[in-house]
Design a protein around this motif. Structure first.
Motif, short mmCIF file in Angstrom:
data_model
loop_
_atom_site.label_atom_id
_atom_site.label_comp_id
_atom_site.label_asym_id
_atom_site.label_seq_id
_atom_site.Cartn_x
_atom_site.Cartn_y
_atom_site.Cartn_z
N ASN A 89 -20.45 13.28 13.95
CA ASN A 89 -20.82 12.27 13.57
C ASN A 89 -19.39 11.17 13.51
O ASN A 89 -19.48 9.83 13.89
CB ASN A 89 -20.85 11.98 11.69
CG ASN A 89 -21.32 10.90 10.99
OD1 ASN A 89 -21.93 10.09 11.79
ND2 ASN A 89 -20.93 10.70 9.97
N HIS A 90 -18.18 11.61 13.29
CA HIS A 90 -17.06 10.84 13.31
C HIS A 90 -16.80 10.31 14.75
O HIS A 90 -16.38 9.29 15.02
CB HIS A 90 -15.76 11.63 13.11
CG HIS A 90 -15.50 11.68 11.64
ND1 HIS A 90 -15.05 10.77 10.94
CD2 HIS A 90 -15.94 12.54 10.76
CE1 HIS A 90 -14.91 11.26 9.61
NE2 HIS A 90 -15.54 12.36 9.35
N TYR A 91 -17.22 11.22 15.89
CA TYR A 91 -16.99 11.18 17.22
C TYR A 91 -18.15 9.95 17.58
O TYR A 91 -17.74 8.89 18.37
CB TYR A 91 -17.37 12.27 18.08
CG TYR A 91 -17.17 11.87 19.60
CD1 TYR A 91 -16.02 11.54 20.22
CD2 TYR A 91 -18.57 12.07 20.18
CE1 TYR A 91 -16.16 11.25 21.42
CE2 TYR A 91 -18.49 11.59 21.67
CZ TYR A 91 -17.44 11.24 22.35
OH TYR A 91 -17.18 10.88 23.67
N LEU A 92 -19.13 10.07 17.21
CA LEU A 92 -20.09 9.17 17.67
C LEU A 92 -20.09 7.77 16.79
O LEU A 92 -20.28 6.80 17.56
CB LEU A 92 -21.64 9.58 17.12
CG LEU A 92 -22.30 10.66 17.81
CD1 LEU A 92 -23.45 11.16 17.24
CD2 LEU A 92 -22.51 10.42 19.34
N ASN A 93 -19.28 7.53 15.76
CA ASN A 93 -19.03 6.24 15.19
C ASN A 93 -17.62 5.85 15.63
O ASN A 93 -17.06 4.76 15.05
CB ASN A 93 -19.26 6.40 13.74
CG ASN A 93 -20.47 6.44 13.29
OD1 ASN A 93 -21.38 5.84 13.74
ND2 ASN A 93 -20.71 7.31 12.17
N SER A 94 -16.81 6.67 16.54
CA SER A 94 -15.59 5.95 16.96
C SER A 94 -15.85 5.16 18.07
O SER A 94 -16.92 5.02 18.69
CB SER A 94 -14.63 7.31 17.42
OG SER A 94 -15.26 7.84 18.68
N LYS A 95 -14.75 4.73 18.65
CA LYS A 95 -14.82 3.63 19.89
C LYS A 95 -15.37 4.44 21.20
O LYS A 95 -16.01 3.77 21.83
CB LYS A 95 -13.37 3.05 20.02
CG LYS A 95 -13.17 2.15 21.08
CD LYS A 95 -12.06 1.40 21.02
CE LYS A 95 -12.14 -0.01 22.05
NZ LYS A 95 -10.71 -0.68 21.83
N GLU A 100 -19.56 5.93 25.22
CA GLU A 100 -20.13 6.72 25.78
C GLU A 100 -21.59 6.50 25.70
O GLU A 100 -22.49 6.74 26.77
CB GLU A 100 -19.81 8.27 25.26
CG GLU A 100 -20.40 9.33 26.24
CD GLU A 100 -20.06 10.59 25.76
OE1 GLU A 100 -20.74 11.65 26.35
OE2 GLU A 100 -19.09 10.78 25.09
N PHE A 101 -22.16 6.27 24.35
CA PHE A 101 -23.56 6.23 24.37
C PHE A 101 -23.99 4.76 23.95
O PHE A 101 -25.08 4.56 23.41
CB PHE A 101 -24.02 7.08 23.08
CG PHE A 101 -23.81 8.41 23.21
CD1 PHE A 101 -24.57 9.21 24.06
CD2 PHE A 101 -22.70 9.22 22.74
CE1 PHE A 101 -24.14 10.72 24.16
CE2 PHE A 101 -22.32 10.56 22.74
CZ PHE A 101 -23.31 11.15 23.77
N ALA A 102 -23.30 3.79 24.76
CA ALA A 102 -23.74 2.21 24.35
C ALA A 102 -25.10 1.95 25.02
O ALA A 102 -25.83 1.33 24.31
CB ALA A 102 -22.72 1.57 25.05
N GLY A 103 -25.67 2.55 25.98
CA GLY A 103 -26.76 2.21 26.71
C GLY A 103 -27.96 3.00 26.03
O GLY A 103 -29.21 2.63 26.20
N GLN A 104 -27.78 3.97 25.18
CA GLN A 104 -28.79 4.75 24.81
C GLN A 104 -29.22 4.36 23.44
O GLN A 104 -28.20 3.97 22.67
CB GLN A 104 -28.34 6.30 25.07
CG GLN A 104 -28.16 6.74 26.52
CD GLN A 104 -27.78 8.15 26.50
OE1 GLN A 104 -27.52 8.88 25.42
NE2 GLN A 104 -27.51 8.73 27.58
N GLU A 105 -29.92 4.70 22.94
CA GLU A 105 -30.55 4.65 21.54
C GLU A 105 -31.09 5.91 21.08
O GLU A 105 -31.82 6.55 21.57
CB GLU A 105 -31.63 3.46 21.47
CG GLU A 105 -32.10 3.02 20.09
CD GLU A 105 -32.78 1.83 19.82
OE1 GLU A 105 -33.53 1.54 19.10
OE2 GLU A 105 -32.66 0.95 20.91
N GLU A 106 -30.45 6.20 19.96
CA GLU A 106 -30.66 7.79 19.64
C GLU A 106 -31.62 7.59 18.02
O GLU A 106 -31.73 6.65 17.57
CB GLU A 106 -29.68 8.15 19.04
CG GLU A 106 -28.95 8.74 20.44
CD GLU A 106 -27.64 9.80 19.91
OE1 GLU A 106 -28.08 10.33 18.92
OE2 GLU A 106 -26.75 9.65 20.68
#
Length: 106
Positions: A89-95, A100-106
């Motif tokens: 969670n910390h990684y996904l909410n970091s810069k 890394e996941f800017a174009g994807q929607e999870e």
């Protein structure tokens, strides 16, 4: 022939072929005595906490060692899964994670 009062009182003389007459049931060793009162107290009333510390240590260890394999593995697995989820969670909410996941929607 009946034993005399002195023989019933444990006088010490031999009676017949079996030795001494020691008295009737519940009255061994002499005549029934009156006016003698004796009191007693049970050992668990004298020392109600005797052995408590010793039993607490060893009983606790016995119960712990019998149950540790039922609750320790799920606790350890849960800890590692929760730790992984927090780090993810910390990684996904970091810069870096957002980039890394800017174009994807999870």
């Amino acid at each position: 022939m009946h034993p005399t009062q002195r023989l019933m009182g444990g006088g010490g003389q031999a009676v017949g072929t079996h030795g001494l007459y020691i008295g009737t049931w519940g009255n061994f060793g002499g005549m029934k005595q009156k006016g003698i009162i004796s009191y007693g107290i049970a050992p668990n009333r004298q020392f109600p906490l005797a052995g408590t510390a010793h039993d607490a240590i060893f009983n606790t260890w016995r119960r712990f060692s019998a149950q540790v394999f039922y609750w320790a593995p799920p606790m350890i697995a849960g800890y590692y899964i929760l730790n992984w989820a927090i780090d993810r969670n910390h990684y996904l909410n970091s810069k870096a994670g957002r980039a890394e996941f800017a174009g994807q929607e999870e």
